[in-house]
Design an enzyme around this catalytic site. Structure first.
Site, PDB file in Angstrom:
ATOM      1  N   GLU A  98      -3.877  -2.142  -1.861  1.00 35.38           N
ATOM      2  CA  GLU A  98      -2.760  -1.233  -1.611  1.00 35.38           C
ATOM      3  C   GLU A  98      -3.035  -0.362  -0.385  1.00 35.38           C
ATOM      4  O   GLU A  98      -2.166  -0.172   0.469  1.00 35.38           O
ATOM      5  CB  GLU A  98      -2.523  -0.338  -2.837  1.00 35.38           C
ATOM      6  CG  GLU A  98      -1.327   0.606  -2.654  1.00 35.38           C
ATOM      7  CD  GLU A  98      -1.169   1.584  -3.807  1.00 35.38           C
ATOM      8  OE1 GLU A  98      -0.125   2.260  -3.872  1.00 35.38           O
ATOM      9  OE2 GLU A  98      -2.095   1.676  -4.638  1.00 35.38           O
ATOM     10  N   TYR A  99      -4.261   0.139  -0.291  1.00 34.74           N
ATOM     11  CA  TYR A  99      -4.662   0.967   0.848  1.00 34.74           C
ATOM     12  C   TYR A  99      -4.600   0.164   2.144  1.00 34.74           C
ATOM     13  O   TYR A  99      -4.073   0.642   3.162  1.00 34.74           O
ATOM     14  CB  TYR A  99      -6.075   1.501   0.612  1.00 34.74           C
ATOM     15  CG  TYR A  99      -6.705   2.154   1.813  1.00 34.74           C
ATOM     16  CD1 TYR A  99      -6.281   3.404   2.254  1.00 34.74           C
ATOM     17  CD2 TYR A  99      -7.727   1.524   2.513  1.00 34.74           C
ATOM     18  CE1 TYR A  99      -6.863   4.012   3.361  1.00 34.74           C
ATOM     19  CE2 TYR A  99      -8.320   2.123   3.609  1.00 34.74           C
ATOM     20  CZ  TYR A  99      -7.880   3.358   4.034  1.00 34.74           C
ATOM     21  OH  TYR A  99      -8.455   3.949   5.131  1.00 34.74           O
ATOM     22  N   LEU A 100      -5.108  -1.048   2.123  1.00 37.74           N
ATOM     23  CA  LEU A 100      -5.134  -1.864   3.338  1.00 37.74           C
ATOM     24  C   LEU A 100      -3.725  -2.277   3.774  1.00 37.74           C
ATOM     25  O   LEU A 100      -3.447  -2.375   4.973  1.00 37.74           O
ATOM     26  CB  LEU A 100      -6.019  -3.095   3.129  1.00 37.74           C
ATOM     27  CG  LEU A 100      -7.515  -2.793   2.990  1.00 37.74           C
ATOM     28  CD1 LEU A 100      -8.294  -4.058   2.663  1.00 37.74           C
ATOM     29  CD2 LEU A 100      -8.058  -2.142   4.267  1.00 37.74           C
TER      30      LEU A 100
END
Length: 215
Positions: free
Chosen positions: A121-123
């Protein structure tokens, strides 16, 4: 001196960026803060601040500035709101204010977030923010470091457009790379990855510029 707005100024890496800019003869830092209580740590040292929340309106935050460093992060709590949409809003504000260069702190793995074992999700958030910056009319440098450590930096890195390996890098050396990328003749419209290595930061960035000139 060029005025540099730093988003994420109160963070660990952001604080290092502010210190480097404050020591520079070329740049004047402007720390972006969310709360009145955060102003004192900067203004007590004669460092200017601007009040803006990446979850809200940032359209005013870069008025009168020359360049921007985005080093903000939600720490995994509000990835979509801060790491992606906050960055996108700041890119748009910078474009509307004719900012000369936007330096983005991204992450190793942001080129292919779907292949990540974790932090997907962060990437994806970093990937989407990076792509928005690339699609803007701004001059930019996107820096994608490996895992950040609090080790003392040695001003040496390994840099490539695609490293094909994981690795760590100190926040000191990431901050140095971001600040050096502000220069007009360094890594323009470039995206690269960095981890701890054996090449001096300045030499590594010079190589990026040569590669761009060839292209």
């Amino acid at each position: 001196m060029e005025k540099i707005v730093v988003a994420g100024a109160t963070g660990t890496t952001g604080n290092k960026i502010i210190d480097l800019l404050n020591e520079s003869q070329y740049f004047e830092p402007i720390a972006m803060v969310r709360k009145e209580s955060q102003k004192e740590q900067f203004e007590s040292r004669g460092i200017k601040t601007v009040m803006a929340d990446l979850e809200g309106d940032v359209s005013h935050s870069v008025n009168g500035a020359d360049k921007v460093i985005f080093a903000a992060g939600s720490g995994g709590k509000k990835v979509k709101e801060v790491d992606e949409q906050g960055a996108i809003k700041l890119v748009d504000a910078s474009q509307n204010s004719n900012i000369h260069k936007f330096v983005m702190l991204s992450s190793l793995g942001a080129d292919a977030p779907g292949e990540a074992d974790d932090l997907e999700e962060y990437l994806w958030a970093k990937h989407n923010a990076d792509e928005h910056l690339k699609g803007s009319k701004l001059n930019y440098t996107i820096v994608r470091p490996g895992s950040l450590t609090n080790d003392k930096g040695n001003q040496k890195i390994k840099l490539s457009s695609s490293l094909k390996e994981q690795g760590e890098i100190s926040r000191d050396d990431v901050a140095q790379t971001l600040v050096r990328s502000l220069n007009d003749d360094v890594a323009n419209k470039s995206t690269f990855e960095i981890i701890k290595g054996d090449t001096l930061i300045g030499d590594a960035l010079d190589k990026v510029q040569v590669e761009n000139s060839v292209i």
